[in-house]
Design a protein around this motif. Structure first.
Motif, mmCIF file in Angstrom:
data_model
loop_
_atom_site.group_PDB
_atom_site.id
_atom_site.type_symbol
_atom_site.label_atom_id
_atom_site.label_comp_id
_atom_site.label_asym_id
_atom_site.label_seq_id
_atom_site.Cartn_x
_atom_site.Cartn_y
_atom_site.Cartn_z
ATOM 1 N N ARG A 213 0.826 -1.203 0.000
ATOM 2 C CA ARG A 213 0.000 0.000 0.000
ATOM 3 C C ARG A 213 0.864 1.259 0.000
ATOM 4 O O ARG A 213 0.488 2.268 -0.598
ATOM 5 C CB ARG A 213 -0.928 -0.016 1.220
ATOM 6 N N GLU A 214 1.993 1.184 0.651
ATOM 7 C CA GLU A 214 2.910 2.323 0.612
ATOM 8 C C GLU A 214 3.382 2.593 -0.808
ATOM 9 O O GLU A 214 3.472 3.749 -1.239
ATOM 10 C CB GLU A 214 4.093 2.047 1.525
ATOM 11 N N ALA A 215 3.672 1.525 -1.553
ATOM 12 C CA ALA A 215 4.080 1.697 -2.950
ATOM 13 C C ALA A 215 2.937 2.243 -3.793
ATOM 14 O O ALA A 215 3.132 3.124 -4.643
ATOM 15 C CB ALA A 215 4.570 0.368 -3.519
ATOM 16 N N ALA A 216 1.723 1.748 -3.560
ATOM 17 C CA ALA A 216 0.577 2.191 -4.351
ATOM 18 C C ALA A 216 0.245 3.654 -4.110
ATOM 19 O O ALA A 216 -0.116 4.392 -5.039
ATOM 20 C CB ALA A 216 -0.638 1.320 -4.048
ATOM 21 N N THR A 217 0.358 4.100 -2.856
ATOM 22 C CA THR A 217 -0.015 5.480 -2.525
ATOM 23 C C THR A 217 1.134 6.464 -2.689
ATOM 24 O O THR A 217 0.894 7.654 -2.903
ATOM 25 C CB THR A 217 -0.529 5.543 -1.078
ATOM 26 N N GLY A 218 2.389 5.990 -2.584
ATOM 27 C CA GLY A 218 3.516 6.911 -2.589
ATOM 28 C C GLY A 218 4.164 7.152 -3.926
ATOM 29 O O GLY A 218 4.728 8.228 -4.168
ATOM 30 N N THR A 219 4.102 6.170 -4.829
ATOM 31 C CA THR A 219 4.831 6.327 -6.088
ATOM 32 C C THR A 219 4.303 7.443 -6.993
ATOM 33 O O THR A 219 5.108 8.139 -7.616
ATOM 34 C CB THR A 219 4.848 4.988 -6.861
ATOM 35 N N GLY A 221 3.081 10.393 -6.230
ATOM 36 C CA GLY A 221 3.588 11.675 -5.757
ATOM 37 C C GLY A 221 5.081 11.832 -5.984
ATOM 38 O O GLY A 221 5.552 12.910 -6.377
ATOM 39 N N LEU A 222 5.850 10.760 -5.760
ATOM 40 C CA LEU A 222 7.297 10.840 -5.966
ATOM 41 C C LEU A 222 7.631 11.010 -7.442
ATOM 42 O O LEU A 222 8.571 11.735 -7.793
ATOM 43 C CB LEU A 222 7.972 9.597 -5.406
ATOM 44 N N LEU A 223 6.893 10.344 -8.320
ATOM 45 C CA LEU A 223 7.119 10.547 -9.752
ATOM 46 C C LEU A 223 6.826 11.987 -10.171
ATOM 47 O O LEU A 223 7.546 12.573 -10.992
ATOM 48 C CB LEU A 223 6.244 9.581 -10.560
ATOM 49 N N LYS A 224 5.773 12.561 -9.598
ATOM 50 C CA LYS A 224 5.452 13.961 -9.897
ATOM 51 C C LYS A 224 6.548 14.891 -9.417
ATOM 52 O O LYS A 224 6.955 15.826 -10.135
ATOM 53 C CB LYS A 224 4.116 14.324 -9.259
ATOM 54 N N LEU A 225 7.076 14.647 -8.210
ATOM 55 C CA LEU A 225 8.159 15.480 -7.683
ATOM 56 C C LEU A 225 9.431 15.310 -8.507
ATOM 57 O O LEU A 225 10.160 16.288 -8.741
ATOM 58 C CB LEU A 225 8.430 15.118 -6.222
ATOM 59 N N ALA A 226 9.708 14.078 -8.953
ATOM 60 C CA ALA A 226 10.870 13.863 -9.806
ATOM 61 C C ALA A 226 10.730 14.623 -11.114
ATOM 62 O O ALA A 226 11.714 15.144 -11.655
ATOM 63 C CB ALA A 226 11.063 12.376 -10.070
ATOM 64 N N GLY A 227 9.514 14.712 -11.638
ATOM 65 C CA GLY A 227 9.292 15.500 -12.847
ATOM 66 C C GLY A 227 9.473 16.986 -12.601
ATOM 67 O O GLY A 227 9.974 17.710 -13.465
ATOM 68 N N ILE A 228 9.095 17.462 -11.402
ATOM 69 C CA ILE A 228 9.260 18.885 -11.094
ATOM 70 C C ILE A 228 10.729 19.284 -11.095
ATOM 71 O O ILE A 228 11.093 20.354 -11.588
ATOM 72 C CB ILE A 228 8.597 19.202 -9.735
ATOM 73 N N GLU A 229 11.581 18.433 -10.526
ATOM 74 C CA GLU A 229 12.999 18.791 -10.471
ATOM 75 C C GLU A 229 13.781 18.305 -11.701
ATOM 76 O O GLU A 229 15.013 18.379 -11.719
ATOM 77 C CB GLU A 229 13.641 18.245 -9.206
ATOM 78 N N LYS A 230 13.053 17.826 -12.721
ATOM 79 C CA LYS A 230 13.668 17.423 -13.998
ATOM 80 C C LYS A 230 14.757 16.367 -13.795
ATOM 81 O O LYS A 230 15.801 16.391 -14.442
ATOM 82 C CB LYS A 230 14.264 18.634 -14.719
ATOM 83 N N ALA A 231 14.483 15.424 -12.882
ATOM 84 C CA ALA A 231 15.469 14.386 -12.584
ATOM 85 C C ALA A 231 15.342 13.178 -13.504
ATOM 86 O O ALA A 231 16.202 12.301 -13.484
ATOM 87 C CB ALA A 231 15.322 13.935 -11.133
#
Length: 624
Positions: A213-219, A221-231
């Motif tokens: 459930r942590e993977a289902a709910t957390g990924t 948001g983390l992908l969106k943040l990674a896109g924000i910082e152009k990583a």
């Protein structure tokens, strides 16, 4: 086999959460400690008033990964700049007129707490309300305009110092969202799946379900943040999105394999699959992502498992291969500054009023008693304000325990440690020791994070009384009494004045969850996977609300049987997630049976439901 759905006792759960050394927790706690020490060094070196508050705010301005921490620190600093700029023109009036100072304090508190409940400023507004109320209280004790101007400058530094230290620490030490996404969430989930296959049991099953459930709910948001910082390059972004979907299919297949009654067959499947999952997790943990993974050689299985193994082989072989979209996705609707129903749902106004009333009552009490030493009561009301009565009651014991432990450590420090301190280095070591304990608890889950923040607050108020070692036990006594007064006042206000119940949200949330599962059952491919992940997140929130129902005030609390019936129904719903994701036969019939039972439960409202809200309650302030 499946773990029991009955939750552990609150004390056992809190103790387990305190002891759990989850990956990344130690590093996060050390980073929080470093930020607090850095903020303390600057505050002590430049003799900023009330360095305890400066150090404490360092706990608020950090997140496990760097992008959201940087955004929080920058936006918080801009926000405090705007608020102080608005206060400058009316400073003279507020200094000379207690009535208008009190009115300004109440009005700004209400406005900021409303924004903290009904807008995107939720992470910042409660802390800004705390700072604003504290500054306005400080203005009342300053004799002239020049000192008042300096007081506003100090208020800007209250946020500016920990924000600047946090930005520096995030840039140098905090992990990137991409690192947490692949190296933590997905890798841990795959490792837990391998552990479940190798050593099935209640403990490994519970850990598997939690990490799934942590993977289902957390990924997302983390992908969106990674896109924000152009990583992420476009190719790696596509690969990681595909890896997320494939991981959820793998976890669903492992869930079904572990539920199979044939123990010998489960052992044979574990021998074939577990090494592959561990190898994939190792690649993700090292910063890459698996490509061209060969599926295991499966043993002979009965017909009912053949589709599961076929889906598992497809997910492993195409782990980072994007599945073709089945239909064009409509563009996502852009959300506004305010949440839906911000001006029509009275819960937001009531929440802001409750926090403001609690804080202003504490302010009036220590002003009427001429007891400024307990001014921490007002500050505490902003820290501990929560959205529902059940959350307030549940967290009350944690807050009191955290406060008493922090105060005990602070008093022991005053008596046994501070007399030997002769330099700023010694004071920083004291801050580091106390704040590491608080940071370790704050870096845990919600069962103990509240106690960690309260522990750090009480410890700093006792041990850090000024710009050097402080030995006045009466100061420590007054500040701790203020914390307890603020905690008690918040409890009284939130449980007596417009108490918000979670009970009334449970049956509508079950109905929405069943509708979401039906929608997923009628979809296919990538749409089914996206809807299934949304259902997991909704089920996670629903489980939290069901657990909170036991903490409702007596006039709102449903019976144990009512709670148990909803908990059992949720367990049945969660058992459908894996077969639904893999499109297993018989899922539609089981889903319809669950829907009928949900309708039957909803037809019998719980005691006290006439006072329960029909929409989700406001979320608690960030890091409350």
């Amino acid at each position: 086999m499946p773990a029991s759905t009955e939750p552990a006792g609150p004390l056992a759960a809190a103790w387990g959460a305190l002891r759990a050394n989850t990956p990344g927790r130690l590093a996060y706690a050390l980073r929080l400690t470093l930020v607090c020490c850095g903020a303390g060094l600057v505050a002590l070196w430049f003799e900023i008033p009330d360095p305890a508050l400066v150090v404490y705010l360092g706990l608020f301005l950090n997140r496990p990964e760097r992008t959201s921490g940087l955004m929080l620190a920058v936006v918080m600093q801009l926000f405090v700049t705007v608020v102080i700029a608005l206060l400058v023109p009316v400073t003279a009036l507020l200094i000379d007129t207690p009535f208008w100072r009190t009115m300004a304090m109440g009005g700004l508190s209400f406005g900021l707490m409303f924004l903290g409940s009904a807008s995107k400023l939720r992470p910042f507004a409660p802390t800004m309300a705390l700072i604003t109320a504290y500054v306005l209280d400080l203005l009342g004790s300053l004799p002239g305009g020049e000192l008042a101007t300096r007081g506003l400058l100090y208020a800007w530094l209250f946020v500016g110092i920990p924000a600047g230290v946090s930005v520096l620490a995030d840039l140098l030490l905090a992990p990137s969202p991409r690192r947490l996404f692949g190296g933590l969430l997905l890798a841990r989930a795959l490792t837990s799946a391998a552990d479940l296959l190798d050593t099935p049991g209640d403990a490994t099953r519970a850990r598997f379900e939690a990490l799934r459930r942590e993977a289902a709910t957390g990924t997302p948001g983390l992908l969106k943040l990674a896109g924000i910082e152009k990583a992420l390059t476009p190719g790696s972004a596509v690969a990681y999105r595909s890896a997320t979907a494939a991981t959820m299919r793998i976890l669903a297949a492992v869930d079904l394999l572990d539920r199979h009654p044939d123990a010998d067959l489960r052992t044979a499947l574990a021998d074939a699959l577990a090494p592959t999952l561990r190898a994939m997790a190792g690649i993700l943990a090292s910063g890459g992502y698996p490509v061209a993974i060969d599926p295991p050689c499966w043993p002979k299985v009965p017909p009912d498992l053949a589709p599961v193994l076929a889906a598992l082989s497809e997910a492993i072989a195409g782990f980072t291969t994007t599945p073709p979209p089945l239909h064009a996705k409509p563009p996502a609707a852009k959300s506004g500054f305010f949440v839906a129903g911000a001006f029509t749902n009275p819960a937001h106004v009531e929440f802001a009023l409750k926090v403001t009333i609690g804080a202003m009552l504490c302010y009036l009490l220590f002003a009427l008693w001429d007891w400024p030493g307990i001014h921490t009561a007002m500050i505490t009301c902003y820290i501990v304000g929560l959205g529902t009565a059940a959350e307030t009651i549940e967290k009350l014991s944690l807050r009191i325990i955290g406060c008493l432990v922090g105060a005990g450590l602070g008093l022991a420090t005053i008596v046994y440690v501070l007399p030997a301190i002769t330099s700023i280095t010694g004071i920083l070591l004291v801050i580091a020791a106390g704040m590491f304990l608080a940071s370790w608890a704050a870096a845990g889950d919600a069962r103990i994070s509240y106690a960690g923040f309260q522990l750090g607050f009480a410890f700093l108020l006792c041990a850090l009384q000024g710009h050097g070692p402080g030995f006045d036990l009466s100061v420590a006594r007054d500040r701790v009494l203020g914390v307890l007064l603020g905690t008690g006042m918040s409890y009284l206000v939130f449980t007596r004045l417009w108490p918000v119940s979670v009970t009334g949200t449970i049956d509508p949330a079950i109905a929405r969850l069943v509708a979401l599962l039906r929608q997923a059952a009628n979809a296919g491919g990538d749409a089914r996977e996206a809807l299934a992940m949304q259902a997991m997140a909704a089920a996670d929130a629903l489980r939290r609300w069901i657990d909170l129902a036991a903490f409702e005030p007596a006039r709102l609390r449903p019976s144990r049987g009512w709670i148990a019936a909803r908990r059992d129904l949720l367990a049945r719903i969660e058992r459908l997630e894996s077969p639904l994701l893999l499109a297993q036969p018989g899922t539609d019939a089981a889903l319809e049976a669950v829907a009928r039972d949900a309708d039957a439960l909803a037809a019998s409202p719980p005691p006290g439901s006439n006072t329960a809200v029909s929409s989700p309650p406001p979320q608690p302030p960030a890091a409350a």
